[in-house]
Write an enzyme that holds these catalytic residues in place. Sequence first.
Site, PDB file in Angstrom:
ATOM      1  N   CYS A  79       0.852  -1.209   0.000  1.00 39.28           N
ATOM      2  CA  CYS A  79       0.000   0.000   0.000  1.00 39.28           C
ATOM      3  C   CYS A  79       0.884   1.253   0.000  1.00 39.28           C
ATOM      4  O   CYS A  79       1.539   1.569   0.995  1.00 39.28           O
ATOM      5  CB  CYS A  79      -0.910  -0.031   1.231  1.00 39.28           C
ATOM      6  SG  CYS A  79      -1.783   1.507   1.548  1.00 39.28           S
ATOM      7  N   CYS A  82       0.055   3.968   2.594  1.00 37.40           N
ATOM      8  CA  CYS A  82       0.478   3.532   3.927  1.00 37.40           C
ATOM      9  C   CYS A  82       1.910   3.945   4.208  1.00 37.40           C
ATOM     10  O   CYS A  82       2.269   4.269   5.344  1.00 37.40           O
ATOM     11  CB  CYS A  82       0.352   2.018   4.059  1.00 37.40           C
ATOM     12  SG  CYS A  82      -1.332   1.372   3.903  1.00 37.40           S
TER      13      CYS A  82
END
Length: 323
Positions: A79, A82
Amino acid sequence: MQPRNMSMSGVVDLAAVKAAGEAKAKAEQARAQAARQGGAAAVPPSALVIDVDEAGFERDVLQRSAEVPVVIDFWAEWCQPCKQLGPLLERLAVEYDGRFVLAKIDVDANQMLMQQFGIQGIPAVFAVVAGQALPLFQGAAPEPQIRETLDQLVQVAEQRFGLTGLTVDADGEAPAAGAGAVPAGPYDALLEAAVRALDSGDVAGAVRAYRNVLVDDPGNTEAKLGLAQAELLGRVQGADPQQVRKNAADDPADVAAQLAAADLDLVGGHVEDAFGRLVDTVRRTVGDDRDAARVRLLELFEVVGPDDPRVIKARGDLARVLF
C-alpha cells in the site's frame, strides 16, 4: 484513495469490546491499582510504537487502552499511501509524548482483525479508548487534519475516561549493542532447548518448546520464526517427494496436495515456486479451502522472513487476489 473523516462518536461492534460503562470502570480500576503500586513506570520512546497481531490484540490494544489511548494503523507492504502515513503517525506518537500509543497492524497477516473492524480500504486508522473502538480516518490524510483528530482523541480520553497517557523516559532506551553485558532473557532456556531438539531431529519437541514460549509471550519473534520452521520440517518429514509432486500435478484442485507440494518447494529452496503455487490456489478456491491456502502462505512467509523481497512481492500478489 481520498481521505474521509469519521465521527469520533462512532463505535465498532467488536465481540471483544466491552460496554462503555464497564470499560470506564476497568480504566479507573487500572489507574487505582497503578497508584497503589507507586504509579505506572515510565516507558522509553520506542514503546510508543508497537506491532500488533491477532494473538496479542487483547493484551496489547484492549487491555492497554485502559491506561492510554491506542491508535491503530491498519497497513500493508504493498500500500503506497500507507508508506506515507505510517512514518508520520510514528513521528507524531513520539511527539505527543505518551498521550497515545500507536499500534501497527499488517492487514495481510491479520485479516480477521481487518474484518472485525469492517475495513474496506487502507490505510485506515482507528483508536481504542478504555475498550471502545473509534474510527478516526481513512486514507493518507494531511498532517494538520491528523493532528486535529489526535488532539480531539486525547481530549475525549482525558475528559471522559481520565486517561492522561504514559510517562515517557527519553533516556530509558536499552543500551546499544556492545555497551555492556546483556542479561539472559526469561525464555532463553526454552529457546535453546528448541534448537537442541531440532539439531537432534526431535521436531515435535522443538514445536512444544517454541509453543511454550509463545503461550507467555505471543510476540516473541525468535519463537514465532522457530515454530514456523519446526512445523514446516514436521510436515515434510517422511514425505515421498515424487509422490507429493505427482499428486499436486495430477489434481490442481486438491488443496491438500498443493499445500504439501508448496512445503516441499520451500524446503528445497524454491521459494518463488512455493509462494506462486499457494497464491494460485487462493485464486482458484473459496471458503475453507481458500482460507487454508492463505494461512499456509502466511506461515511460509514467517519461515522466510517479512523483509525478504520475495515475501514482499508475494504479499502484494496475495492482496490482489483477495481484494
